[in-house]
Design an enzyme around this catalytic site. Structure first.
Site, PDB file in Angstrom:
ATOM      1  N   HIS A  96       0.848  -1.170   0.330  1.00 20.68           N
ATOM      2  CA  HIS A  96       0.555  -0.290  -0.223  1.00 20.68           C
ATOM      3  C   HIS A  96       0.804   0.957   0.050  1.00 20.68           C
ATOM      4  CE1 HIS A  96      -4.268   1.344   0.955  1.00 20.68           C
ATOM      5  NE2 HIS A  96      -4.542   1.411  -0.258  1.00 20.68           N
ATOM      6  N   ASP A 119      -9.726  -0.527   4.418  1.00 18.66           N
ATOM      7  CA  ASP A 119      -8.822  -1.433   4.981  1.00 18.66           C
ATOM      8  C   ASP A 119      -8.568  -1.322   6.207  1.00 18.66           C
ATOM      9  OD1 ASP A 119      -5.594  -1.573   5.463  1.00 18.66           O
ATOM     10  OD2 ASP A 119      -4.858   0.078   4.333  1.00 18.66           O
ATOM     11  N   HIS A 121      -6.424  -0.808   8.305  1.00 20.12           N
ATOM     12  CA  HIS A 121      -5.720   0.052   8.622  1.00 20.12           C
ATOM     13  C   HIS A 121      -5.539   1.240   8.389  1.00 20.12           C
ATOM     14  CE1 HIS A 121      -3.544  -4.614   8.407  1.00 20.12           C
ATOM     15  NE2 HIS A 121      -3.019  -3.920   9.576  1.00 20.12           N
ATOM     16  N   ASP A 123      -3.294   4.327   7.832  1.00 19.45           N
ATOM     17  CA  ASP A 123      -2.189   4.333   6.925  1.00 19.45           C
ATOM     18  C   ASP A 123      -1.722   5.478   6.908  1.00 19.45           C
ATOM     19  OD1 ASP A 123      -1.720   1.265   6.001  1.00 19.45           O
ATOM     20  OD2 ASP A 123      -2.427   1.372   4.008  1.00 19.45           O
ATOM     21  N   HIS A 136       4.525   1.982   4.055  1.00 14.11           N
ATOM     22  CA  HIS A 136       2.829   1.465   3.722  1.00 14.11           C
ATOM     23  C   HIS A 136       1.944   1.404   4.584  1.00 14.11           C
ATOM     24  CE1 HIS A 136       2.294  -3.760   5.127  1.00 14.11           C
ATOM     25  NE2 HIS A 136       3.216  -2.127   6.226  1.00 14.11           N
ATOM     26  N   ASP A 225      -7.103  -1.812   0.051  1.00 18.32           N
ATOM     27  CA  ASP A 225      -6.383  -2.703   0.839  1.00 18.32           C
ATOM     28  C   ASP A 225      -7.452  -4.071   1.211  1.00 18.32           C
ATOM     29  OD1 ASP A 225      -4.781  -4.510   2.171  1.00 18.32           O
ATOM     30  OD2 ASP A 225      -3.782  -2.487   3.624  1.00 18.32           O
ATOM     31  N   ASP A 227      -6.991  -6.413   3.326  1.00 15.01           N
ATOM     32  CA  ASP A 227      -7.344  -6.543   4.945  1.00 15.01           C
ATOM     33  C   ASP A 227      -8.119  -6.097   5.310  1.00 15.01           C
ATOM     34  OD1 ASP A 227      -5.806  -4.128   5.409  1.00 15.01           O
ATOM     35  OD2 ASP A 227      -4.027  -5.456   5.339  1.00 15.01           O
ATOM     36  N   GLU A 270      -1.949  -4.732  -1.490  1.00 10.01           N
ATOM     37  CA  GLU A 270      -1.480  -5.792  -0.134  1.00 10.01           C
ATOM     38  C   GLU A 270      -2.070  -7.681  -0.386  1.00 10.01           C
ATOM     39  OE1 GLU A 270       0.952  -5.296   1.673  1.00 10.01           O
ATOM     40  OE2 GLU A 270       0.530  -3.103   2.333  1.00 10.01           O
TER      41      GLU A 270
END
Length: 316
Positions: A96, A119, A121, A123, A136, A225, A227, A270
């Site tokens: 990412h 995501d 996360h 980021d 990332h 992403d 995830d 990712e």
């Protein structure tokens, strides 16, 4: 939605220590992604893979930031150029960190671009807030000009800045304390995975559209992403977090912004084909293909070489 698509392979692993994300663009191309684009766009322009080689083992923060600055600047130029041709831009990663370049590219083309960040996360770490210093986890912070670390001096100044009111998060569930502070202080609209499931994806999308696009005239960039979706659907990824949104909800996010006719760009990042057994890889491939199935308006005229493993690779 734009009738033609530019496909960009961002074959990078420079934002984190695991090998494998740089292989995802080629792996996904030859494992069925061609069929999605074949069915969904009037014409596909596959620009091949753009890679960046890690300079050394355990690089310093300064080295990591320098390499990402160089890569992002080149990727940004390609993306803004393709958008100016009125093509939809699909960037296939890669980790990412590449979004430092994709965000810069879409914002260079349209400084008022609205960003949907899906995501686990946020980021939005800086070197000071990041436990790992992996880049990332920093692309949103870089896009907003929040990174002031001495090792970043003279870097990323070329980027058109992302305004906090122009981004919204979906699927968060692993957010560092420093990131949460930025989200709260900057007033960024954010929905955790649990909130998304409690409210329902339709209400979340409607709230985001009302916040980002009250006049129904904005262009959108989705940075997705894998995830963000529960790891039961995407087991082959490097930083999985349990309790993510469903694959169907992820698909609805893309579908909803396709239906506006104003989705200009999408990142998918990712996926790591070096992680997991055969079953995990098959599930990740199946989910990846299903996730992007809502893209585009009509049948395609493929160039004769599209898209193979032997394409020319450009190294930034």
């Amino acid at each position: 939605m734009r009738n033609e698509c530019s496909l960009i392979g961002a074959a990078v692993d420079i934002g984190q220590p695991n090998e494998g994300t740089e292989l995802a663009p080629s792996w996904l191309r030859v494992k069925g992604f061609r069929d999605v684009f074949k069915n969904n766009f009037a014409k596909v322009h596959d620009l091949g893979d753009f890679s960046a080689k890690k300079s050394q083992e355990n690089p310093s923060l300064k080295t990591k930031l320098s390499q990402l600055d160089h890569y992002a600047k080149n990727l940004s130029g390609i993306i803004s150029q393709e958008l100016s041709k009125q093509r939809f831009v699909f960037t296939l990663g890669g980790d990412h960190s590449l979004a430092a370049g994709t965000l810069a590219g879409t914002l260079s083309y349209n400084p008022d671009m609205k960003v949907i960040w899906v995501d686990a996360h946020a980021d939005i770490n800086t070197p000071e807030t990041s436990p790992s210093e992996n880049t990332h986890g920093m692309p949103v912070a870089l896009a907003m000009g929040l990174v002031k670390h001495p090792d970043a001096q003279g870097k990323f100044n070329w980027m058109t800045k992302l305004r906090p009111e122009n981004i919204a998060y979906i699927g968060l569930r692993d957010v560092d304390a420093g990131e949460q502070k930025f989200i709260d202080e900057l007033g960024i609209l954010a929905f955790t995975a649990n909130q998304t499931k409690e409210l329902g994806i339709e209400k979340v999308i409607q709230a985001i559209k009302s916040h980002l696009d009250p006049n129904n005239n904005s262009e959108f960039h989705i940075s997705f992403d894998v995830d963000g979706v529960d790891p039961s659907f995407f087991p082959s990824t490097g930083t999985p977090v349990a309790g993510g949104i469903s694959l169907e909800d992820g698909k609805k996010i893309i579908e909803s912004f396709v239906e506006t006719g104003r989705l200009a760009a999408l990142d998918l990042v990712e996926v790591n084909p070096l992680l997991g057994d055969k079953s995990a890889l098959e599930k990740t491939l199946e989910s990846s293909t299903e996730l992007i199935s809502p893209l585009g308006p009509g049948p395609v005229d493929l160039p004769p070489t599209w898209p193979g493993l032997n394409q020319e690779e450009t190294v930034f």
